[in-house]
Design a protein around this motif. Sequence first.
Motif, PDB file in Angstrom:
ATOM      1  N   GLY A  58       4.056  -8.960  -8.760  1.00 27.25           N
ATOM      2  CA  GLY A  58       2.595  -8.916  -8.816  1.00 27.25           C
ATOM      3  C   GLY A  58       1.918  -9.314  -7.522  1.00 27.25           C
ATOM      4  N   VAL A 106       2.915  -6.434  -4.601  1.00 29.55           N
ATOM      5  CA  VAL A 106       2.355  -5.115  -4.896  1.00 29.55           C
ATOM      6  C   VAL A 106       0.846  -5.200  -5.054  1.00 29.55           C
ATOM      7  CG1 VAL A 106       2.385  -3.162  -6.492  1.00 29.55           C
ATOM      8  CG2 VAL A 106       4.505  -4.380  -5.980  1.00 29.55           C
ATOM      9  N   GLY A 107       0.384  -6.253  -5.739  1.00 29.48           N
ATOM     10  CA  GLY A 107      -1.062  -6.427  -5.880  1.00 29.48           C
ATOM     11  C   GLY A 107      -1.750  -6.611  -4.542  1.00 29.48           C
ATOM     12  N   MET A 167      -2.298  -3.439  -2.812  1.00 36.95           N
ATOM     13  CA  MET A 167      -3.352  -2.663  -3.442  1.00 36.95           C
ATOM     14  C   MET A 167      -4.737  -3.193  -3.096  1.00 36.95           C
ATOM     15  SD  MET A 167      -1.549  -2.326  -7.199  1.00 36.95           S
ATOM     16  CE  MET A 167      -3.004  -1.626  -7.980  1.00 36.95           C
ATOM     17  N   ARG A 171      -2.374 -10.676  -7.971  1.00 38.11           N
ATOM     18  CA  ARG A 171      -1.646 -10.565  -9.229  1.00 38.11           C
ATOM     19  C   ARG A 171      -2.545 -10.014 -10.342  1.00 38.11           C
ATOM     20  NH1 ARG A 171       0.806 -15.039  -8.862  1.00 38.11           N
ATOM     21  NH2 ARG A 171       2.796 -14.181  -8.163  1.00 38.11           N
ATOM     22  N   GLU A 179      -5.060  -7.907 -10.023  1.00 36.96           N
ATOM     23  CA  GLU A 179      -5.209  -6.470  -9.794  1.00 36.96           C
ATOM     24  C   GLU A 179      -3.965  -5.719 -10.271  1.00 36.96           C
ATOM     25  OE1 GLU A 179      -7.073  -2.960  -8.306  1.00 36.96           O
ATOM     26  OE2 GLU A 179      -7.859  -4.993  -8.553  1.00 36.96           O
ATOM     27  N   TYR A 180      -2.799  -6.298  -9.994  1.00 33.08           N
ATOM     28  CA  TYR A 180      -1.558  -5.645 -10.401  1.00 33.08           C
ATOM     29  C   TYR A 180      -1.404  -5.660 -11.916  1.00 33.08           C
ATOM     30  CZ  TYR A 180       3.371  -4.379 -10.614  1.00 33.08           C
ATOM     31  OH  TYR A 180       4.557  -3.756 -10.895  1.00 33.08           O
ATOM     32  N   TYR A 200      -3.192  -2.869 -13.341  1.00 32.01           N
ATOM     33  CA  TYR A 200      -2.499  -1.618 -13.006  1.00 32.01           C
ATOM     34  C   TYR A 200      -1.252  -1.444 -13.860  1.00 32.01           C
ATOM     35  CZ  TYR A 200      -0.056   1.889 -10.189  1.00 32.01           C
ATOM     36  OH  TYR A 200       0.608   3.026  -9.777  1.00 32.01           O
ATOM     37  N   LEU A 201      -0.523  -2.544 -14.092  1.00 31.30           N
ATOM     38  CA  LEU A 201       0.796  -2.469 -14.709  1.00 31.30           C
ATOM     39  C   LEU A 201       0.753  -2.184 -16.208  1.00 31.30           C
ATOM     40  CD1 LEU A 201       3.921  -2.938 -14.471  1.00 31.30           C
ATOM     41  CD2 LEU A 201       3.440  -5.345 -15.038  1.00 31.30           C
ATOM     42  N   ALA A 210       4.209   0.984  -9.490  1.00 32.62           N
ATOM     43  CA  ALA A 210       3.555   0.847  -8.188  1.00 32.62           C
ATOM     44  C   ALA A 210       2.893   2.163  -7.819  1.00 32.62           C
ATOM     45  CB  ALA A 210       4.577   0.452  -7.117  1.00 32.62           C
TER      46      ALA A 210
END
Length: 282
Positions: free
Chosen positions: A71, A74-75, A78, A82, A84-85, A88-89, A218
């Motif tokens: 998180g 990758v977050g 982006m 975390r 934001e991820y 998304y996830l 992702a």
Amino acid sequence: MSTATLTPTPAGTAPAKPLHDEGRIGLRSNLRHIGALVRRNLLQIKKDPESMFDALLMPVIFTLLFVYVFGGSVGGSMGGGRQEYLNYLIPGLMAMMGMNIAMAVGTGVNDDFRKGVMDRFRTMPIARSSVLIAKIVVELGRMMVATLILLGMGFALGMELQTSILGLIGAIALSAVFGAAIMWIFILLGLAMKTAQAVQGMGMLVLMPLQFGSSIFAPTRTMPGWLQTFTDYNPLSNLADAARGLMMGGPVAHSVWVTLGWAAVITAVMAPLAVAKFRKKS
């Protein structure tokens, strides 16, 4: 049809010859048979509650694993973190739930044939499709349980629904439609493979490229060009993008129609093949 009639063929006896009069069975009788078979499958789950462990634990494990391991990085890529991820996830994992639950349909069908249960069903004056549809109905129920747990985990960790409850319901319904279509593939695998282990092995060969070569975990913009081309045509990417659009906002029309198109094509091709294989399997 009582549950007492749904007993497997005794060990050591040759399977009875399947009947071929299902064309005379009306819709009302088919629905009644499906209902009886659904009840039989639910009673099996009641007797073996461990069969629900994947539906109950998989959403929790995947959510915690990916949010807290990936998180932050990758977050951050982006433009968020975390949180934001997480937003998304979770819609992406909704797309993945159907694939993983679907594999259980194939192993279950294979196991029923090995035990002689399916031979018993094929001697009954019921539509062959009703046996397989009942399996799908029960697995869809397990998929809904897994999805609700996934959403509960998401909201508990701070996920924010940015559209409306109707968008959330639409994302769940779209995942269910696609999941039901994928189940026909695994039913066919369960009928074609000799053992449940072989079904699981082949299932993983199918699942891994589709899941990780998609937009589930992702964004695809940093992937190589050839892999981005694959993800563009990957039905799981379209399902994940559609679920995100329905839950978090953004364009959804293209992804929704592509997902529905994939579901329709998969069902139209795989369902007749699975029913035909069910009739002929020795």
